[in-house]
Scaffold this active site. Structure first.
Site, PDB file in Angstrom:
ATOM      1  N   ASP A  24       0.812  -1.636  -0.209  1.00 31.73           N
ATOM      2  CA  ASP A  24      -0.191   0.155   0.090  1.00 31.73           C
ATOM      3  C   ASP A  24       0.977   1.964  -0.082  1.00 31.73           C
ATOM      4  OD1 ASP A  24      -2.107  -2.128   0.603  1.00 31.73           O
ATOM      5  OD2 ASP A  24      -2.527  -1.180   1.988  1.00 31.73           O
ATOM      6  N   LYS A 129      -6.438  -4.440  -3.330  1.00 35.13           N
ATOM      7  CA  LYS A 129      -7.131  -5.865  -1.615  1.00 35.13           C
ATOM      8  C   LYS A 129      -8.139  -4.800  -1.605  1.00 35.13           C
ATOM      9  CE  LYS A 129      -2.881  -4.694   1.103  1.00 35.13           C
ATOM     10  NZ  LYS A 129      -4.347  -3.733   1.974  1.00 35.13           N
ATOM     11  N   CYS A 162      -2.301  -2.757   8.210  1.00 36.82           N
ATOM     12  CA  CYS A 162      -2.198  -3.554   6.970  1.00 36.82           C
ATOM     13  C   CYS A 162      -0.883  -4.162   6.156  1.00 36.82           C
ATOM     14  CB  CYS A 162      -2.275  -3.099   5.181  1.00 36.82           C
ATOM     15  SG  CYS A 162      -3.830  -1.657   5.246  1.00 36.82           S
TER      16      CYS A 162
HETATM   17  C1  C5J Z   1      -2.659   0.688   5.241  1.00 39.60           C
HETATM   18  C2  C5J Z   1      -4.915   2.064   6.782  1.00 39.60           C
HETATM   19  N1  C5J Z   1      -2.075   0.756   4.157  1.00 39.60           N
HETATM   20  N2  C5J Z   1      -3.735   2.143   7.904  1.00 39.60           N
HETATM   21  N3  C5J Z   1      -3.993   1.426   5.551  1.00 39.60           N
HETATM   22  O1  C5J Z   1      -2.160   0.450   6.844  1.00 39.60           O
HETATM   23  O2  C5J Z   1      -6.157   2.200   6.854  1.00 39.60           O
END
Ligand code: C5J
Length: 231
Positions: A24, A129, A162
């Site tokens: 991400d 995802k 994540c």
């Molecule tokens: C991720 C989030 N990628 N913190 N998303 O950690 O909402």
């Protein structure tokens, strides 16, 4: 077999069965003027790791090993967004609402894309995802099985959400997992520290951690970078 000098102890791995998963590293989480910044988060913390993650990606490219980039995002019609996830967060800025870089966390919108510095190269897998974990509602398990991957190196954001969720999913599925300490970050430094401590507690209960230099040294058989004289 090779070995990474890791915590809480050395991480043995066979490069032929090892892949990198970059979680991400999206514009909406990392760039000033994105969704994360609009929520009041200090995105400079996350932006700082971009060159380090780029170095890790380059290391895997040089070694000729698989790289998978994930993006947390949803279909434009929100059909893969559970109501419980939709309800969370700031009422004025929910997933799918118009945000500073297009609709928030919607596939195809500028903010959902990976930061340009870390864009996938041809042949690398980009996996959208809908969950925090990258195995949930994606073909990741099948992709790794098809490539006969048993060991995973992780980088990306955020450490405690994540990244850690995906590591726990992978650990439960039987993968040996290692997180790049300086290739991951959180908006909350104390959460990053706690997540790293948790992962490697009790004899690597979730996995190992090491620096990008330590990973590169093992993968490329290079000496560690020279340190300046301290006297
Ligand atoms: C991720 C989030 N990628 N913190 N998303 O950690 O909402």
């Amino acid at each position: 077999m090779k070995t990474i000098a890791a915590q809480p102890f050395a991480f043995p791995f066979d490069p032929a069965h090892t892949a990198l998963i970059v979680i991400d590293m999206q514009r909406d989480f990392i760039e000033p003027g994105g969704f994360g910044a609009a929520l009041g988060n200090d995105v400079t913390l996350l932006k700082k790791i971009v060159p380090t993650v780029a170095r890790l990606i380059e290391t895997f490219r040089t070694a000729g090993l698989p790289i998978i980039h994930t993006r947390e995002c949803h279909k434009p019609d929100l059909s893969d967004l559970p109501a419980a996830k939709h309800r969370r967060g700031k009422p004025s800025m929910r997933i799918g609402d118009p945000g500073p870089m297009g609709r928030i966390l919607i596939s195809g919108e500028p903010g959902a894309d990976t930061v340009p510095e870390l864009a996938a190269a041809p042949g690398e897998i980009v996996l959208d995802k809908p969950g925090k974990g990258a195995f949930h509602a994606t073909p990741l398990g099948e992709i790794l099985a098809e490539k006969k991957i048993t060991h995973l190196v992780f980088a990306g954001v955020t450490t405690e959400v994540c990244v850690q969720t995906t590591m726990r999913e992978a650990n439960d599925r039987g993968f040996d997992c290692l997180l790049a300490e300086d290739g991951t970050e959180s908006y909350f430094p104390e959460f990053k520290k706690a997540a790293l401590d948790m992962i490697r507690a009790q004899g690597a209960i979730v996995g190992w951690t090491a620096t990008v230099d330590q990973i590169a040294q093992a993968l490329l058989d290079r000496d560690p970078p020279a340190r300046g004289r301290e006297d």
